[in-house]
Every structure is written in structure tokens, then in C-alpha cells.
Write a protein that holds these residues in place. Structure first.
Motif, PDB file in Angstrom:
ATOM      1  N   GLY A  89     -46.148  25.712  13.018  1.00  0.00           N
ATOM      2  CA  GLY A  89     -45.445  26.603  12.845  1.00  0.00           C
ATOM      3  C   GLY A  89     -46.255  27.803  11.833  1.00  0.00           C
ATOM      4  O   GLY A  89     -44.828  28.077  10.908  1.00  0.00           O
ATOM      5  N   THR A  90     -47.168  27.237  11.638  1.00  0.00           N
ATOM      6  CA  THR A  90     -47.797  27.977   9.837  1.00  0.00           C
ATOM      7  C   THR A  90     -49.127  29.078  10.474  1.00  0.00           C
ATOM      8  O   THR A  90     -49.197  29.663   9.470  1.00  0.00           O
ATOM      9  CB  THR A  90     -48.351  26.371   9.146  1.00  0.00           C
ATOM     10  N   HIS A  91     -49.085  29.038  11.703  1.00  0.00           N
ATOM     11  CA  HIS A  91     -50.146  30.156  11.637  1.00  0.00           C
ATOM     12  C   HIS A  91     -49.465  31.569  11.123  1.00  0.00           C
ATOM     13  O   HIS A  91     -48.149  31.551  11.573  1.00  0.00           O
ATOM     14  CB  HIS A  91     -50.709  30.280  13.214  1.00  0.00           C
ATOM     15  N   PRO A  92     -49.959  32.662  11.235  1.00  0.00           N
ATOM     16  CA  PRO A  92     -49.743  33.430  11.068  1.00  0.00           C
ATOM     17  C   PRO A  92     -48.951  34.556  12.325  1.00  0.00           C
ATOM     18  O   PRO A  92     -47.544  35.492  11.800  1.00  0.00           O
ATOM     19  CB  PRO A  92     -50.252  34.645   9.757  1.00  0.00           C
ATOM     20  N   ASP A  93     -49.453  34.625  12.971  1.00  0.00           N
ATOM     21  CA  ASP A  93     -49.288  35.531  14.404  1.00  0.00           C
ATOM     22  C   ASP A  93     -48.505  34.951  15.384  1.00  0.00           C
ATOM     23  O   ASP A  93     -48.846  35.065  16.654  1.00  0.00           O
ATOM     24  CB  ASP A  93     -50.548  35.940  14.668  1.00  0.00           C
ATOM     25  N   LEU A  94     -49.157  33.176  15.917  1.00  0.00           N
ATOM     26  CA  LEU A  94     -48.836  32.921  17.008  1.00  0.00           C
ATOM     27  C   LEU A  94     -48.129  31.502  16.617  1.00  0.00           C
ATOM     28  O   LEU A  94     -47.861  31.060  15.518  1.00  0.00           O
ATOM     29  CB  LEU A  94     -50.018  32.104  17.424  1.00  0.00           C
ATOM     30  N   SER A  95     -47.807  30.880  17.745  1.00  0.00           N
ATOM     31  CA  SER A  95     -46.541  30.483  17.816  1.00  0.00           C
ATOM     32  C   SER A  95     -46.644  29.498  19.889  1.00  0.00           C
ATOM     33  O   SER A  95     -47.017  29.824  20.699  1.00  0.00           O
ATOM     34  CB  SER A  95     -44.704  30.321  17.597  1.00  0.00           C
ATOM     35  N   VAL A  96     -46.021  28.304  18.780  1.00  0.00           N
ATOM     36  CA  VAL A  96     -45.415  27.405  20.207  1.00  0.00           C
ATOM     37  C   VAL A  96     -43.624  27.810  21.114  1.00  0.00           C
ATOM     38  O   VAL A  96     -43.915  27.281  21.916  1.00  0.00           O
ATOM     39  CB  VAL A  96     -45.899  26.112  20.076  1.00  0.00           C
ATOM     40  N   LEU A  97     -43.080  28.556  19.883  1.00  0.00           N
ATOM     41  CA  LEU A  97     -42.203  28.942  20.175  1.00  0.00           C
ATOM     42  C   LEU A  97     -41.276  29.316  21.915  1.00  0.00           C
ATOM     43  O   LEU A  97     -40.963  29.002  22.546  1.00  0.00           O
ATOM     44  CB  LEU A  97     -41.189  29.271  19.483  1.00  0.00           C
ATOM     45  N   PRO A  98     -42.513  30.004  22.505  1.00  0.00           N
ATOM     46  CA  PRO A  98     -42.125  30.652  23.329  1.00  0.00           C
ATOM     47  C   PRO A  98     -42.385  29.735  24.618  1.00  0.00           C
ATOM     48  O   PRO A  98     -41.855  28.987  25.891  1.00  0.00           O
ATOM     49  CB  PRO A  98     -43.072  31.552  24.183  1.00  0.00           C
ATOM     50  N   LEU A  99     -43.524  28.777  24.776  1.00  0.00           N
ATOM     51  CA  LEU A  99     -43.380  27.151  25.392  1.00  0.00           C
ATOM     52  C   LEU A  99     -42.090  26.264  25.357  1.00  0.00           C
ATOM     53  O   LEU A  99     -41.677  26.096  26.432  1.00  0.00           O
ATOM     54  CB  LEU A  99     -44.632  26.258  25.123  1.00  0.00           C
ATOM     55  N   VAL A 100     -41.456  25.959  24.048  1.00  0.00           N
ATOM     56  CA  VAL A 100     -40.644  25.251  23.655  1.00  0.00           C
ATOM     57  C   VAL A 100     -39.329  25.841  24.333  1.00  0.00           C
ATOM     58  O   VAL A 100     -39.100  25.720  24.971  1.00  0.00           O
ATOM     59  CB  VAL A 100     -40.330  25.087  22.325  1.00  0.00           C
ATOM     60  N   THR A 101     -39.071  27.248  23.963  1.00  0.00           N
ATOM     61  CA  THR A 101     -37.361  28.272  24.498  1.00  0.00           C
ATOM     62  C   THR A 101     -37.862  28.779  25.668  1.00  0.00           C
ATOM     63  O   THR A 101     -36.613  28.140  26.449  1.00  0.00           O
ATOM     64  CB  THR A 101     -37.045  29.302  23.605  1.00  0.00           C
TER      65      THR A 101
END
Length: 104
Positions: A89-101
């Protein structure tokens, strides 16, 4: 830029898989005696066993703009670092949140 990627490396990290591949930006095909390079990378983060072709099942990433590396190992190391930052969650533009949610 070459479309051929080096061998994909897979790293398991915090319940995700980071898939990364280095490739030569300028393969010097007309000069076979020259070593390939400089290198860059592509990759994606997904849950283990996910199909990255299906939308929403992976978070793709690549080197920014003209970013290059002297060796394929340097490019691969940076790709793994970027993949970890996406998971952390430290990347400024990308996240795994959509994969989790999204339940994927």
C-alpha cells in the motif's frame, strides 16, 4: 521496444503473487555481437491462482517512461520491489485494494 519478455519470475508476498519479467528495450538485433540492453520490466500482482487475463483479477504495472536498468537482474529486482510496494500500500498510484474488496 521488444515485445519479448525474459522468463517470468513469481514471488509470493503477503498472500499475493508478484509476477515480473525483465526485457531488453533495445535488443540490438542488427548487431548480434552487442549484448542486449538497456532493460526494463513489466509485471502484475494477483492472488495465487488468479487468471490475470480476466479484468479485475490482477494489478498490472510496468517501468515508468524511459526508466531503464543496466542488467536484466536489476530490472527484475526493481519490478519485485514495485510489486511489494503495491501489496504494502505504499505505491503512489497502484493498490491491491480492488482485489481484496472485489473478492477476487
Amino acid at each position: 521496444m521488444s515485445d519479448e519478455h525474459g522468463p517470468w519470475q513469481v514471488v509470493e508476498y503477503e498472500g499475493f503473487e508478484i509476477h515480473a519479467a525483465p526485457f531488453a528495450k533495445d535488443p540490438h538485433e542488427s548487431e548480434p555481437h552487442r549484448p542486449p540492453g538497456p532493460y526494463t520490466y513489466v509485471g502484475y500482482v494477483c492472488h495465487p491462482g488468479a487468471d490475470p487475463v480476466i479484468p479485475g483479477h490482477a494489478v498490472p504495472f510496468h517501468a515508468d517512461g524511459e526508466e531503464t536498468f543496466a542488467t536484466s537482474q536489476d530490472a527484475l529486482s526493481e519490478a519485485i520491489h514495485v510489486g511489494r510496494s503495491i501489496v504494502d500500500g505504499t505505491h503512489p498510484d497502484l493498490s491491491v485494494l480492488p482485489l481484496v474488496t472485489g473478492g477476487v
